[in-house]
Design a protein around this motif. Structure first.
Motif, mmCIF file in Angstrom:
data_model
loop_
_atom_site.group_PDB
_atom_site.id
_atom_site.type_symbol
_atom_site.label_atom_id
_atom_site.label_comp_id
_atom_site.label_asym_id
_atom_site.label_seq_id
_atom_site.Cartn_x
_atom_site.Cartn_y
_atom_site.Cartn_z
ATOM 1 N N ARG A 48 -10.135 -5.021 3.706
ATOM 2 C CA ARG A 48 -10.976 -3.955 3.538
ATOM 3 C C ARG A 48 -12.344 -4.251 3.811
ATOM 4 O O ARG A 48 -12.781 -5.007 3.176
ATOM 5 N N ASP A 244 -9.505 4.493 8.958
ATOM 6 C CA ASP A 244 -10.226 4.700 7.640
ATOM 7 C C ASP A 244 -9.156 4.395 6.457
ATOM 8 O O ASP A 244 -7.892 4.432 6.487
ATOM 9 N N SER A 245 -9.754 3.606 5.357
ATOM 10 C CA SER A 245 -9.082 3.333 4.158
ATOM 11 C C SER A 245 -7.963 4.398 3.486
ATOM 12 O O SER A 245 -7.076 4.298 3.173
ATOM 13 N N SER A 246 -8.528 5.600 3.669
ATOM 14 C CA SER A 246 -7.988 6.781 3.186
ATOM 15 C C SER A 246 -6.724 7.218 3.925
ATOM 16 O O SER A 246 -5.729 7.666 3.337
ATOM 17 N N GLN A 247 -6.476 6.621 5.353
ATOM 18 C CA GLN A 247 -5.418 7.073 6.062
ATOM 19 C C GLN A 247 -4.074 6.226 5.717
ATOM 20 O O GLN A 247 -2.986 6.580 5.790
ATOM 21 N N GLU A 249 -3.526 4.662 2.527
ATOM 22 C CA GLU A 249 -3.282 4.684 0.983
ATOM 23 C C GLU A 249 -1.867 4.824 0.636
ATOM 24 O O GLU A 249 -1.291 4.558 -0.082
ATOM 25 N N ASN A 250 -1.153 5.829 1.493
ATOM 26 C CA ASN A 250 0.196 6.491 1.168
ATOM 27 C C ASN A 250 1.152 5.691 2.033
ATOM 28 O O ASN A 250 2.172 6.283 2.263
#
Length: 254
Positions: A48, A244-247, A249-250
Motif C-alpha cells: 500500500r 484504491d485501498s478501500s476497494q 478491504e472486503n
C-alpha cells in the motif's frame, strides 16, 4: 492424440458450470520459452502506498503512482509488502485430491476464462488418474498448475491406506473403457464424481449430486482462482495492478 475438455468458466454461475459441454481437441503442448515458465512461477505481491493497493511481482524502487521512493527506511508498517497466496498446486505433489486444470496450457498463461478444462483424481503417490476418450490415463506429469480439492482428512488412516487400491480397482472396470466415453454424459467429471460417490457408499455416507459437489467444493476454489488469474494477467501485461485501498478491504481473495 486427442483429449476431452470440460468447458466451464471459473467465475460462472452454477448452471453454466454444470453444462460441462465437452469438446474433443488436440492435446499437443505449445512450446514455451524459459522466460514464460519463470513468469508462471512468479508470485504476486501487494503493498500500500498513497491510498492505493498496488499489486506486482516485485516491489519497485519508486511508487508507480506518486513516484516517491519506496526505501524500507521510509516505509510504514502498513505499507510493507505481503505475498498473495497462489491458489494453484502441483498436482503431482498432492495426494488423494480432486484436480482441475486447463486441457491445454496453464491457468496463468493461456487460460482466458472460457477455455476447456479437465479433471482427475490423485493417488497417494501423486499419480493423476483421469478419464478421456483414450480410457483411464495415469499421468505422472502435466498437472503442475491445478486447482486442488482434498478428498480425505489426514486422520482417515484406513481410507488412506486403501486409497490406491480402490482407485486402481475402480479404474480397471469396463465402465471406463475407451469406447464407453461420451463427451456429455460419460466424461472425466463423471469418472471423478463416480469414484468419490463409491467411496462415500463404502462409508455409509450420502452420495453427492453433480450440483451439490460443484457448489460446495469446486466453485469456492475456482472463483478464488479466477480472481487470481485476472490479477496475475493484469500485472503480466501492465507491470502493476492498482486500485484504491478501500476497494479491496472486503475482498477475501486478495
Amino acid at each position: 492424440m486427442t483429449s476431452p475438455r470440460i468447458h466451464y468458466f471459473l467465475g460462472a454461475t452454477t448452471g453454466h458450470l454444470l453444462q460441462c459441454s465437452v469438446r474433443i481437441a488436440s492435446s499437443t503442448k505449445a512450446h514455451r520459452s524459459p522466460f514464460q515458465m519463470d513468469m508462471d512461477k512468479a508470485g504476486v505481491i501487494k503493498f500500500r502506498h498513497c491510498g492505493k493497493d498496488i499489486y506486482c511481482f516485485s516491489v519497485p524502487e519508486c511508487c508507480p503512482v506518486c513516484r516517491e521512493s519506496l526505501s524500507s527506511r521510509t516505509r510504514r508498517l502498513e505499507e510493507a509488502p505481503v505475498s498473495i497466496p497462489n491458489p494453484f498446486m502441483n498436482g503431482q505433489k498432492v495426494t488423494s485430491s480432486f484436480l482441475v486444470k486447463p486441457t491445454k496450457g496453464t491457468f496463468l498463461r493461456e487460460y482466458d476464462g472460457s477455455s476447456d478444462l479437465h479433471v482427475g483424481i490423485t493417488s497417494t503417490k501423486g499419480v493423476v488418474y483421469n478419464y478421456s476418450e483414450a480410457g483411464v490415463c495415469r499421468d505422472q506429469h502435466g498437472w503442475e498448475q491445478s486447482v486442488s480439492i482434498p478428498l480425505v482428512q489426514p486422520d482417515m488412516y484406513s481410507l488412506i491406506n486403501q486409497w490406491d487400491h480402490y482407485l486402481e480397482q475402480f479404474s480397471s472396470t469396463d465402465m471406463w473403457d475407451p469406447q464407453r466415453y461420451e463427451e456429455h454424459e460419460h466424461n472425466c467429471y463423471t469418472y471423478a464424481l463416480t469414484f468419490i460417490n463409491c467411496l462415500l457408499a463404502t462409508q455409509g455416507k450420502r452420495q453427492l449430486t453433480k450440483t451439490v459437489f460443484t457448489e460446495k467444493f469446486v466453485l469456492p476454489r475456482t472463483r478464488r482462482a479466477s480472481r487470481y488469474i485476472t490479477l496475475y494477467q493484469e500485472i503480466s501485461h501492465k507491470s502493476f495492478y492498482i486500485v484504491d485501498s478501500s476497494q479491496r478491504e472486503n475482498d477475501n481473495c486478495v
